[in-house]
Design an enzyme around this catalytic site. Structure first.
Site, mmCIF file in Angstrom:
data_model
loop_
_atom_site.group_PDB
_atom_site.id
_atom_site.type_symbol
_atom_site.label_atom_id
_atom_site.label_comp_id
_atom_site.label_asym_id
_atom_site.label_seq_id
_atom_site.Cartn_x
_atom_site.Cartn_y
_atom_site.Cartn_z
ATOM 1 N N HIS A 1 0.801 -1.200 0.000
ATOM 2 C CA HIS A 1 0.000 0.000 0.000
ATOM 3 C C HIS A 1 0.851 1.275 0.000
ATOM 4 O O HIS A 1 0.658 2.126 -0.862
ATOM 5 C CB HIS A 1 -1.089 0.057 1.079
ATOM 6 C CG HIS A 1 -1.986 1.187 0.732
ATOM 7 N ND1 HIS A 1 -2.939 1.095 -0.264
ATOM 8 C CD2 HIS A 1 -1.974 2.481 1.110
ATOM 9 C CE1 HIS A 1 -3.491 2.288 -0.440
ATOM 10 N NE2 HIS A 1 -2.927 3.139 0.388
ATOM 11 N N TYR B 1 1.727 5.181 -2.554
ATOM 12 C CA TYR B 1 2.003 6.558 -2.141
ATOM 13 C C TYR B 1 3.414 6.966 -2.499
ATOM 14 O O TYR B 1 3.671 8.137 -2.765
ATOM 15 C CB TYR B 1 1.683 6.753 -0.658
ATOM 16 C CG TYR B 1 0.199 6.732 -0.470
ATOM 17 C CD1 TYR B 1 -0.455 5.571 -0.091
ATOM 18 C CD2 TYR B 1 -0.560 7.860 -0.782
ATOM 19 C CE1 TYR B 1 -1.840 5.529 -0.007
ATOM 20 C CE2 TYR B 1 -1.933 7.827 -0.689
ATOM 21 C CZ TYR B 1 -2.571 6.663 -0.311
ATOM 22 O OH TYR B 1 -3.927 6.621 -0.238
ATOM 23 N N HIS C 1 -9.249 0.888 -11.621
ATOM 24 C CA HIS C 1 -8.864 1.853 -10.585
ATOM 25 C C HIS C 1 -7.382 2.209 -10.669
ATOM 26 O O HIS C 1 -7.018 3.385 -10.707
ATOM 27 C CB HIS C 1 -9.188 1.288 -9.205
ATOM 28 C CG HIS C 1 -8.545 2.031 -8.080
ATOM 29 N ND1 HIS C 1 -8.963 3.283 -7.671
ATOM 30 C CD2 HIS C 1 -7.493 1.720 -7.279
ATOM 31 C CE1 HIS C 1 -8.204 3.701 -6.669
ATOM 32 N NE2 HIS C 1 -7.304 2.770 -6.402
ATOM 33 N N PHE C 2 -6.521 1.202 -10.704
ATOM 34 C CA PHE C 2 -5.110 1.596 -10.657
ATOM 35 C C PHE C 2 -4.584 2.059 -12.003
ATOM 36 O O PHE C 2 -3.531 2.704 -12.061
ATOM 37 C CB PHE C 2 -4.202 0.540 -10.008
ATOM 38 C CG PHE C 2 -4.119 -0.796 -10.671
ATOM 39 C CD1 PHE C 2 -4.679 -1.908 -10.073
ATOM 40 C CD2 PHE C 2 -3.439 -0.962 -11.877
ATOM 41 C CE1 PHE C 2 -4.582 -3.158 -10.661
ATOM 42 C CE2 PHE C 2 -3.332 -2.207 -12.468
ATOM 43 C CZ PHE C 2 -3.915 -3.311 -11.864
ATOM 44 N N HIS C 3 -5.337 1.834 -13.071
ATOM 45 C CA HIS C 3 -4.938 2.466 -14.317
ATOM 46 C C HIS C 3 -5.326 3.944 -14.330
ATOM 47 O O HIS C 3 -4.787 4.721 -15.119
ATOM 48 C CB HIS C 3 -5.491 1.718 -15.536
ATOM 49 C CG HIS C 3 -4.668 0.518 -15.889
ATOM 50 N ND1 HIS C 3 -4.866 -0.711 -15.312
ATOM 51 C CD2 HIS C 3 -3.603 0.364 -16.724
ATOM 52 C CE1 HIS C 3 -3.968 -1.569 -15.787
ATOM 53 N NE2 HIS C 3 -3.190 -0.946 -16.642
ATOM 54 N N ARG D 1 -10.078 -10.034 -12.832
ATOM 55 C CA ARG D 1 -8.819 -9.460 -13.298
ATOM 56 C C ARG D 1 -7.802 -10.568 -13.470
ATOM 57 O O ARG D 1 -8.025 -11.709 -13.062
ATOM 58 C CB ARG D 1 -8.308 -8.446 -12.263
ATOM 59 C CG ARG D 1 -8.000 -9.100 -10.919
ATOM 60 C CD ARG D 1 -7.522 -8.113 -9.875
ATOM 61 N NE ARG D 1 -6.244 -7.514 -10.198
ATOM 62 C CZ ARG D 1 -5.433 -6.971 -9.290
ATOM 63 N NH1 ARG D 1 -5.806 -6.957 -8.026
ATOM 64 N NH2 ARG D 1 -4.304 -6.439 -9.647
ATOM 65 N N ARG D 2 -6.632 -10.252 -14.051
ATOM 66 C CA ARG D 2 -5.514 -11.184 -14.126
ATOM 67 C C ARG D 2 -5.922 -12.526 -14.711
ATOM 68 O O ARG D 2 -5.509 -13.578 -14.212
ATOM 69 C CB ARG D 2 -4.895 -11.403 -12.740
ATOM 70 C CG ARG D 2 -4.273 -10.160 -12.162
ATOM 71 C CD ARG D 2 -3.754 -10.391 -10.760
ATOM 72 N NE ARG D 2 -2.572 -9.578 -10.522
ATOM 73 C CZ ARG D 2 -1.874 -9.597 -9.395
ATOM 74 N NH1 ARG D 2 -2.237 -10.395 -8.414
ATOM 75 N NH2 ARG D 2 -0.817 -8.831 -9.254
#
Lengths: 158, 57, 541
Positions: free
Chosen positions: C217, C221, C368-370, C433-434
């Site tokens: 996590h 950041y 989301h993370f894209h 996913r994946r």
């Protein structure tokens, strides 16, 4: 330290909103028992002996009440034991899931059934099937070369 | 590469003894509305997923 | 600016980063096309092999190398040329990371490490893959020592002065990185390497997952904070405005130090063996890490509005018209900021305890993370690159290359809107996913996903066109006319007030962080240590 009046108001509102969210999910979890899946099992499994350890020595769907079942399921490369489960509409199923090898997913699209099957641990989740359909139960955690074939069905007859 | 040092990043030096008050605060109404819209977006999307979750339970 | 060993250092990092991005981008485009049913992989390449390469190259190599290069260049800009020892440590770190990267890529290409970038046990890769990861992590620690030493030297020469904002933020990022990577180092050194060499038979799966996410996590950041450094320190100078508030900017970074780490369980909400109480505790802590981003949103709008009004803008949103949208150095990060709105909203949803069941391991998470990493952070980094490479090489950002940057930003946004948009929707329908192309034996549910997956593939191809534009831009920048390209550093707004000294030191904040980590993790980890015999290795590919 100088903070602009409007920034103080914004942060006050933003933080309050976050706390409202936390209270909502907190009430759902702790007052209504609607926790994320998990089963804080005191006895940890030996994954090598999963098929010798009750209840997974007999993976099965077992009726325990009027329209209530326990499902003891072992995830493995690349399927679920038992697979092709059939239940009547309105059935409440308590899933108990583990893995015989690597970490697998256990998810029924269109429902909130979505949990991780971890070797050496037992995961638990309950769901009431209110709509008749043939549901797809699939693995959503990469587990190897056959991952995209790992699925079975849960048929809710109504 | 440059060897400039940024004196202006030391507000301590420039504002000795000065305490800014809310008079003379910048006009930030546009900012306020923008962040409130952002907050609204977070609220709406969160509620949408909450309702989806409740509906599927 | 002249070429010298400091410039070469930063440039080396940045060029490795973009090499990784390009290779990772080829992998990504191919994956999208496979999943969209448009392509079968040639030459015996495996989908999951490609996916491992994509994750490692994008999420570990591109990011880490770019960030360290960017931070070095900013340290030079704000604290002066690097001390000779600092420069040497930095090069050692670069070489270690480069060797680790090469080793890791080779193991992936040899199909010895098809475990994805999260390398979850009990899937077991070759020990050389884990050694590669260790080299990358330990190599990156050299940059922490380098930046800390450089800042300490500056403070000695400037007693009693507040550190430059860039340097404070760079150091904060590095502190976060060190605390985070301790988790990765522990599992690689004490679990995966002994286990993959056969010195121990079994591995405690839950501990390995938990320590991975203890790292995983704050990793995000580590990516986001350098983007925030660009937004807080650099963007105001580019638009001709001022930094809105030095103290609030520092406070936001302090809050990131505190709340980015003790929250890893929100990636494990659907797992067994963790008490629901501790999952919820870490959910609460996760929500606290939203606060510095709420502060950042206010600061950004305030910077723009203050500048716009100073140029005569009127009305609620007149200031929007005063911003330099034709300047890629502003436009790309600005679009990154806007994209962070849906990105962050999605993150809050993901962390919402039992609500995570709606999205866990579906393509929603990938969507989301894209947005967060591959759009907000990537676009901001691209925007920095367009002036940083000329700055480092003693050349200029030409109008032509600037236009290419604007085109890149538009193409990237379009590609990502299609790809990530489709991912979010089809994820809500449960698409995993994946996962390679499949219809699960033509099951109607899976068939209903196909059109979204096709849109994802189209988005991926458009993104790859963006990468081509980016590569051409970089080549052109390396051959641009000589000159001086500024490294923009903003000045603080006059009415921002004094910055408390406590926002220029880290001791107290690190102490609080340690307490928070102990509170959030002690009981869950103790529970996991009290486990069964563990898992033997599995090689399932």
């Amino acid at each position: 330290m100088h903070i602009h009046r409007l920034e103080k108001i914004w942060l006050g509102i933003g933080i309050a909103m976050l706390f409202v969210f936390l209270i909502a999910i907190g009430i759902g979890a702790f007052a209504k028992g609607d926790h994320p899946p998990g089963h804080h099992e005191a006895i940890k499994l030996d994954p090598e002996k999963v098929y010798e350890t009750p209840p997974f020595d007999e993976p099965r769907l077992e009726q325990i009440g009027e329209n209530e079942y326990n499902a003891y399921i072992v995830a493995f490369i690349y399927g679920y034991n038992p697979g092709n489960i059939e239940i009547p509409v309105g059935a409440t199923v308590h899933f108990y899931v583990t893995s015989a090898d690597v970490v697998h997913g256990f998810a029924i699209p269109g429902t909130n059934v979505n949990l991780m099957a971890v070797p050496g641990e037992v995961n638990q989740l309950s769901h009431t099937f209110t709509e008749p359909a043939e549901y797809l139960l699939l693995c959503n955690e990469y587990c190897g070369i056959g991952h995209e074939f790992m699925a079975t069905t849960i048929t809710v007859k109504g | 590469m440059g060897t400039q040092h940024d004196r202006d990043l030391n507000p301590n030096q420039e504002h000795k003894g000065k305490k800014p008050h809310s008079h003379g605060e910048e006009k930030l109404n546009g900012t306020f509305v923008s962040v409130m819209l952002l907050g609204g977006f977070i609220l709406v999307t969160w509620l949408a997923i909450l309702f989806l979750y409740i509906d599927r339970a | 600016m002249q070429k010298n060993t400091d410039s070469k250092l930063a440039l080396a990092h940045i060029l490795v980063a973009y090499t990784a991005l390009t290779l990772g981008g080829i992998a990504g485009m191919l994956q999208g096309m496979v999943r969209g049913g448009m392509l079968e992989l040639p030459l015996g390449i495996g989908y999951y092999q490609l996916l491992t390469a994509h994750g490692v190259l994008m999420a570990l190599v591109f990011t880490t190398f770019f960030i360290i290069g960017f931070l070095y260049s900013g340290m030079v800009r704000t604290t002066g040329p690097l001390l000779p020892t600092v420069n040497r440590i930095a090069w050692v770190g670069f070489l270690m990371m480069a060797v680790g990267t090469l080793l890791g890529v080779i193991m992936i290409l040899l199909n010895e490490a098809t475990v994805l970038y999260t390398f979850y046990a009990p899937m077991q890769a070759s020990p050389w893959f884990y050694i590669a990861l260790l080299l990358i992590v330990v190599g990156s620690w050299c940059s922490i020592v380098a930046i800390a030493s450089q800042l300490r030297y500056w403070k000695k020469r400037n007693p009693g002065k507040l550190s430059p904002l860039f340097a404070f933020m760079a150091m904060s990022t590095m502190i976060l990185w060190f605390v985070a990577t301790l988790g990765a180092a522990v599992i690689v050194l004490f679990q995966f390497i002994p286990w993959s060499f056969g010195w121990v038979d079994t591995i405690n799966v839950m501990i390995s997952r938990t320590l991975f996410w203890y790292f995983g996590h704050p990793l995000v950041y580590f990516w986001l904070l350098p983007a925030y450094i660009c937004w807080y320190v650099i963007i105001p100078k580019i638009i001709g405005g001022k930094i809105f508030s030095d103290s609030m900017a520092r406070l936001s970074f302090v809050l990131f130090i505190l709340f980015s780490v003790p929250v890893g369980l929100h990636h494990q909400l659907m797992e067994p063996g963790i008490s629901p109480v501790w999952k919820y505790v870490q959910v609460v802590l996760t929500f606290l890490v939203v606060i510095p981003s709420l502060m950042t949103a206010f600061a950004m709008f305030a910077t723009f509005e203050t500048y716009g009004r100073s140029k005569g803008a009127k009305g609620l949103f007149g200031w929007l018209r005063k911003l330099p949208y034709g300047d890629v150095r502003f436009l790309a990060p600005f679009i990154g900021m806007l994209i962070f709105i849906p990105a962050g909203a999605g993150g809050i949803i993901n962390a919402s305890n039992q609500l995570n069941a709606v999205v866990h391991n579906t393509l929603w998470v990938t969507g989301h993370f894209h947005l967060t990493a591959a759009s907000t952070v990537a676009l901001t980094f691209f925007g920095v690159t367009y002036w940083l490479i000329p700055h480092l090489t003693g050349r200029t950002l030409t109008k032509g290359v600037n236009r290419m940057g604007v085109a890149l930003t538009i193409v990237w946004s379009l590609g990502m809107a299609l790809m990530s948009g489709a991912m979010h929707i089809v994820g809500l329908f449960g698409a995993p996913r994946r996962t390679a192309y499949t219809t699960y034996n033509d099951h109607p549910t899976a068939l209903s996903w196909l059109s979204y997956e096709a849109v994802m593939a189209i988005g991926g191809v458009i993104l790859f066109i963006g990468i081509i534009i980016l590569v051409i831009s970089i080549i052109m920048m390396l051959r641009a006319p000589k000159g001086v390209e500024e490294f923009p550093i903003g000045e603080v707004n006059e009415s921002a007030g004094t910055t408390p000294k406590i926002l220029d030191r880290w001791g107290i904040w690190i102490a609080i962080l340690v307490v928070l980590i102990l509170v959030a993790y002690t009981v869950p980890i103790m529970d996991m240590l009290n486990a069964g015999p563990g898992s033997k290795p599995w090689v399932t590919w």
